[in-house]
Write an enzyme that holds these catalytic residues in place. Structure first.
Site, PDB file in Angstrom:
ATOM      1  N   CYS A   1       0.853  -1.186   0.000  1.00 21.54           N
ATOM      2  CA  CYS A   1       0.000   0.000   0.000  1.00 21.54           C
ATOM      3  C   CYS A   1       0.887   1.233   0.000  1.00 21.54           C
ATOM      4  CB  CYS A   1      -0.957  -0.007   1.181  1.00 21.54           C
ATOM      5  SG  CYS A   1      -0.258   0.594   2.725  1.00 21.54           S
ATOM      6  N   GLU A   2       0.451   2.233  -0.737  1.00 22.91           N
ATOM      7  CA  GLU A   2       1.285   3.427  -0.864  1.00 22.91           C
ATOM      8  C   GLU A   2       1.183   4.332   0.360  1.00 22.91           C
ATOM      9  OE1 GLU A   2      -0.069   5.254  -4.444  1.00 22.91           O
ATOM     10  OE2 GLU A   2      -1.723   6.292  -3.487  1.00 22.91           O
ATOM     11  N   HIS A   3       0.271   4.036   1.257  1.00 21.15           N
ATOM     12  CA  HIS A   3       0.131   4.889   2.446  1.00 21.15           C
ATOM     13  C   HIS A   3       1.072   4.480   3.562  1.00 21.15           C
ATOM     14  CE1 HIS A   3      -4.097   5.193   0.637  1.00 21.15           C
ATOM     15  NE2 HIS A   3      -3.421   6.268   0.306  1.00 21.15           N
ATOM     16  N   HIS A   4       1.309   3.186   3.701  1.00 19.66           N
ATOM     17  CA  HIS A   4       2.153   2.712   4.805  1.00 19.66           C
ATOM     18  C   HIS A   4       3.337   1.874   4.325  1.00 19.66           C
ATOM     19  CE1 HIS A   4      -2.020   3.176   6.318  1.00 19.66           C
ATOM     20  NE2 HIS A   4      -1.414   3.731   7.345  1.00 19.66           N
TER      21      HIS A   4
ATOM     22  N   GLN B   1      -5.505  -0.552  -3.654  1.00 22.00           N
ATOM     23  CA  GLN B   1      -6.171  -1.680  -4.307  1.00 22.00           C
ATOM     24  C   GLN B   1      -7.100  -1.217  -5.435  1.00 22.00           C
ATOM     25  OE1 GLN B   1      -7.871  -4.541  -1.582  1.00 22.00           O
ATOM     26  NE2 GLN B   1      -9.286  -5.300  -3.141  1.00 22.00           N
TER      27      GLN B   1
ATOM     28  N   HIS C   1      -5.074  -6.528   3.941  1.00 19.90           N
ATOM     29  CA  HIS C   1      -4.144  -5.405   4.072  1.00 19.90           C
ATOM     30  C   HIS C   1      -3.460  -5.453   5.431  1.00 19.90           C
ATOM     31  CE1 HIS C   1      -5.488  -2.892   0.545  1.00 19.90           C
ATOM     32  NE2 HIS C   1      -6.409  -3.845   0.578  1.00 19.90           N
TER      33      HIS C   1
ATOM     34  N   CYS D   1      -1.506  -3.343   6.657  1.00 15.51           N
ATOM     35  CA  CYS D   1      -1.488  -2.039   7.336  1.00 15.51           C
ATOM     36  C   CYS D   1      -2.715  -1.893   8.223  1.00 15.51           C
ATOM     37  CB  CYS D   1      -1.369  -0.890   6.338  1.00 15.51           C
ATOM     38  SG  CYS D   1      -2.785  -0.631   5.275  1.00 15.51           S
TER      39      CYS D   1
HETATM   40 ZN   LIG Z   1      -1.946   1.187   4.134  1.00 15.06          ZN
END
Ligand SMILES: [Zn+2]
Length: 193
Positions: free
Chosen positions: A84-87, A125, A153, A155
């Protein structure tokens, strides 16, 4: 430095940054167990993001075959691993693809290659689902394509945000799959028996 082919430029710098990260996390990067960790992480991250250097559309345009078959083609249970690009933590699961050819088909393994390329990038996703669909739509130009992604996920799971084991499902479709009946036919075929 002689780079092994699967690694890209910037590997040494990347490793240097990971060494710094270890210090900032309160670790001692010089202790024995961590000595080689920055370079290992740098290599792992380059592999997990190798999709940036690969052209998914070319994979399909290089393997188009003329074929009159115009029933639904389904490739289900394609395993994938992404981040995931956030975490920058993994999300992983299965991709199911269906398309209805309009004169051209491709090798089934090529669909899996496309999934592999888009998943080996920092992703969300939803976007990954759409990119796979667009790639197939733009190259094979089928009567319709539908992509369903089911993923866990880390994260969410590791940070306790969501219930353990919850699965996120996304889908995107075009053309003939705008008809609920066509989508249903596909969903019935991918549903575990
Ligand atoms: Zn994430």
């Amino acid at each position: 430095m002689n780079l092994e082919p699967e690694y890209r430029e910037g590997l040494d710098q990347l490793a240097a940054h990971y060494k710094e990260v270890l210090s900032l996390l309160g670790e001692d990067p010089s202790r024995e167990g961590l000595e080689k960790t920055p370079m290992r992480v740098a290599k792992a991250m380059q592999v997990l993001t190798r999709g940036y250097t690969q052209d998914a559309r070319k994979v399909l345009t290089d393997a188009l075959f003329e074929e009159k078959y115009n029933q639904m083609v389904i490739v289900k249970d394609i395993d994938f691993f992404s981040m995931c690009e956030h975490h920058m933590l993994p999300f992983f699961g299965k991709v199911h693809v269906a398309y209805i050819p309009n004169g051209y088909i491709t090798g089934l393994s090529k669909i899996a290659r496309v999934v592999d390329i888009f998943s080996h990038r920092l992703q969300v996703q939803e976007r990954m689902t759409q990119q796979i669909k667009d790639c197939i739509q733009d190259t094979l130009k089928p009567l319709g394509v539908m992509v369903v992604v089911e993923a866990k996920h880390l994260c969410m799971q590791m940070r306790g945000v969501e219930k353990q084991n919850s699965i996120t499902t996304t889908s995107d479709f075009s053309g003939a799959f705008n008809q609920a009946k066509t989508r249903e036919e596909f969903m019935n075929l991918i549903r575990p028996k």
